[in-house]
Design an enzyme around this catalytic site. Structure first.
Site, PDB file in Angstrom:
ATOM      1  N   CYS A 124       0.930  -0.943  -0.058  1.00 33.09           N
ATOM      2  CA  CYS A 124      -0.042  -0.039  -0.075  1.00 33.09           C
ATOM      3  C   CYS A 124       0.921   1.234  -0.168  1.00 33.09           C
ATOM      4  O   CYS A 124       1.389   1.662  -1.032  1.00 33.09           O
ATOM      5  CB  CYS A 124      -0.938  -0.023   1.159  1.00 33.09           C
ATOM      6  N   HIS A 232      -3.827  -5.642   0.545  1.00 34.76           N
ATOM      7  CA  HIS A 232      -3.106  -5.865   2.069  1.00 34.76           C
ATOM      8  C   HIS A 232      -3.110  -7.108   2.102  1.00 34.76           C
ATOM      9  O   HIS A 232      -4.075  -7.850   2.988  1.00 34.76           O
ATOM     10  CB  HIS A 232      -4.059  -5.180   3.139  1.00 34.76           C
ATOM     11  N   GLU A 234      -1.357  -8.646   4.248  1.00 35.50           N
ATOM     12  CA  GLU A 234      -1.074  -9.144   5.616  1.00 35.50           C
ATOM     13  C   GLU A 234      -2.366  -9.405   6.476  1.00 35.50           C
ATOM     14  O   GLU A 234      -2.283  -9.936   7.526  1.00 35.50           O
ATOM     15  CB  GLU A 234      -0.275  -7.871   6.252  1.00 35.50           C
TER      16      GLU A 234
END
Length: 270
Positions: A124, A232, A234
């Protein structure tokens, strides 16, 4: 996958050390340096690396010292935008927070890490930092550019809804990412108001959204491993096979860096 299962082929090889730069946050009159757990845990659990959290509030005097201990660099997302003056634009989002200390640390960090041949992974904001560091620029309001969709999350939604997969990204045919993920297209979450416009020197798109916005980049002519995504991975990585594979690929690149460093020391001592 447990930590003990990573790197079993070479138990004598130390785990890679990866730099993670922190961001500025103000709380009740105090300035903090922060990093959220969701970014740290996949680096440990799936990349098999040791995170070193780096403060950005003290300038760049110690930057080379940090890099001396590093086998990789991991640039995460954040709630702040990059200062548009760094890519030659006026600020179109004055109501959005900035973190100029992180900007002024991470941009030279990218440049110096590339000069050392270190693996770099960005998420990001981290992807946008890499682009700016290499001379690229940014759409400050993707949602206001004709032809692009609104890639922002609804701030009223619960976090589990905000991070749901909401659109596809097409992977470049024949690329290492296509091979790693085993698919021509994957579904991803989307929580960004800004995006890459003109790519920096040496950067190439490796995945694009349905509307054509660049969602992932790499730099095969600049680095053995420079990879960044706009989504994202993660978020709840443990339940997302694509995210696990991405973190494993970064970890493998960092382990290769460790092997190179160990081989260099052996040659010097011979």
């Amino acid at each position: 996958m447990s930590n003990s299962n990573i790197g079993n082929k070479n138990q004598t090889q130390r785990k890679p050390v990866v730099l993670m730069t922190m961001g500025t946050q103000e709380r009740k009159g105090h300035d903090y340096q922060v990093m959220t757990h969701k970014y740290i845990t996949p680096l440990v659990d799936f990349a098999g690396c040791v995170p070193v959290l780096v403060p950005t509030c003290c300038g760049t005097d110690a930057l080379e010292t940090y890099l001396d201990m590093a086998d990789g660099v991991y640039l995460t997302g954040a709630g702040s935008n990059i200062d548009p003056a760094l890519y030659g634009q006026e600020n179109e989002t004055p109501g959005k927070g900035q973190d100029k200390a992180r900007d002024l640390f991470d941009i030279p960090l990218v440049q110096l890490a590339l000069a050392r041949g270190l693996p770099i992974f960005g998420i990001c904001r981290g992807m946008q930092e890499i682009n700016v560091a290499l001379g690229g620029d940014i759409y400050q309001k993707v949602y206001a550019v004709p032809g692009f969709n609104d890639h922002r999350e609804n701030p009223q939604d619960p976090v589990e809804v905000q991070y749901q997969a909401v659109h596809g990204v097409k992977i470049k045919p024949g690329s290492w990412l296509r091979e790693a993920l085993g698919s021509d297209e994957i579904r991803v979450n989307s929580l960004h108001g800004q995006g890459l416009k003109n790519l920096g020197e040496g950067l190439e798109p490796i995945a694009v959204a349905d509307d054509g916005l660049v969602e992932a980049i790499h730099a095969p002519g600049l680095s053995p491993f420079l990879f960044a995504v706009q989504w994202h991975p993660e978020w709840q990585a443990a339940s997302n096979p694509d995210s696990i594979r991405i973190f494993q690929a970064f970890g493998d690149a960092c382990r290769q860096q460790v092997r190179k460093a160990q081989a260099s020391k052996q040659r010097q001592s011979a």
